[in-house]
Design a protein around this motif. Structure first.
Motif, PDB file in Angstrom:
ATOM      1  N   ASP A 187       0.824  -1.207   0.000  1.00 28.23           N
ATOM      2  CA  ASP A 187       0.000   0.000   0.000  1.00 28.23           C
ATOM      3  C   ASP A 187       0.862   1.263   0.000  1.00 28.23           C
ATOM      4  O   ASP A 187       0.555   2.230  -0.699  1.00 28.23           O
ATOM      5  N   ILE A 202     -12.214   7.035  -1.337  1.00 21.64           N
ATOM      6  CA  ILE A 202     -11.521   6.020  -0.543  1.00 21.64           C
ATOM      7  C   ILE A 202     -11.314   4.797  -1.429  1.00 21.64           C
ATOM      8  O   ILE A 202     -12.182   4.456  -2.236  1.00 21.64           O
ATOM      9  N   ASP A 237      -8.967  -0.126   1.082  1.00 17.60           N
ATOM     10  CA  ASP A 237      -9.213   0.383   2.435  1.00 17.60           C
ATOM     11  C   ASP A 237     -10.520  -0.181   2.987  1.00 17.60           C
ATOM     12  O   ASP A 237     -10.591  -0.605   4.138  1.00 17.60           O
ATOM     13  N   SER A 262      -3.276   6.727  11.588  1.00 13.48           N
ATOM     14  CA  SER A 262      -3.092   6.911  10.144  1.00 13.48           C
ATOM     15  C   SER A 262      -3.015   8.383   9.780  1.00 13.48           C
ATOM     16  O   SER A 262      -2.209   8.785   8.943  1.00 13.48           O
ATOM     17  N   LEU A 280      -4.089   4.361   3.498  1.00 10.38           N
ATOM     18  CA  LEU A 280      -4.814   4.150   4.752  1.00 10.38           C
ATOM     19  C   LEU A 280      -4.685   2.716   5.253  1.00 10.38           C
ATOM     20  O   LEU A 280      -4.386   2.487   6.426  1.00 10.38           O
ATOM     21  N   ALA A 281      -4.912   1.747   4.388  1.00  8.84           N
ATOM     22  CA  ALA A 281      -4.799   0.346   4.809  1.00  8.84           C
ATOM     23  C   ALA A 281      -3.381   0.036   5.282  1.00  8.84           C
ATOM     24  O   ALA A 281      -3.190  -0.707   6.255  1.00  8.84           O
TER      25      ALA A 281
END
Length: 151
Positions: free
Chosen positions: A9, A75, A79, A106, A125-126
């Motif tokens: 990611d 998004i 995520d 995050s 984000l993930a």
């Protein structure tokens, strides 16, 4: 698995899709020594309802405030898949607390590291959340406690 999600990611903003179900499955079975399967399933369903509520609120926010046609313009689907995978990993209270704090973590990570990601305009984000949960699992393992699954 969390390390793979983090690496992919942050570096590519793309994570192999099969990593997310593996996180959910491993998290589910990680609770097995501490809880009955029925309890794990109920916890997962309650956590899933919270996650669905968050995604619904995000969708409404994207439609009304941001004027986006699709949620994936705001998004990434990875995520969302990571949110869903996490629902199978913790008891209800632990999930609520850790989910909120992982989002704050995050945000903090993004503000601290955004200058180093000049080639990307998106937030991993993930990946950031995976770092947070890796710390949580590691700390829990070394402290030899089951607090993540007890409440």
């Amino acid at each position: 698995m969390l390390a793979i999600i983090t690496w992919q990611d942050i570096k590519e903003r793309l994570v192999y899709w099969f990593c997310y179900p593996l996180v959910g499955i491993l998290g589910f079975f990680n609770q097995k020594p501490f809880l009955e399967v029925d309890t794990i399933i109920v916890n997962s369903l309650v956590n899933l309802s919270l996650t669905a509520t968050v995604i619904l609120i995000l969708w409404v926010y994207c439609k009304i405030i941001l004027k986006k046609k699709l949620i994936n313009q705001s998004i990434g689907m990875g995520d969302v898949l990571f949110f869903l995978a996490l629902t199978f990993c913790f008891s209800i209270v632990s999930f609520y607390v850790l989910f909120v704090f992982s989002l704050f973590f995050s945000l903090l990570m993004h503000f601290l590291l955004k200058k180093s990601y000049k080639e990307h305009t998106t937030i991993p984000l993930a990946g950031y959340m995976a770092v947070f949960f890796a710390f949580v699992y590691t700390a829990t393992f070394f402290m030899n406690c089951n607090l993540l699954f007890a409440y």
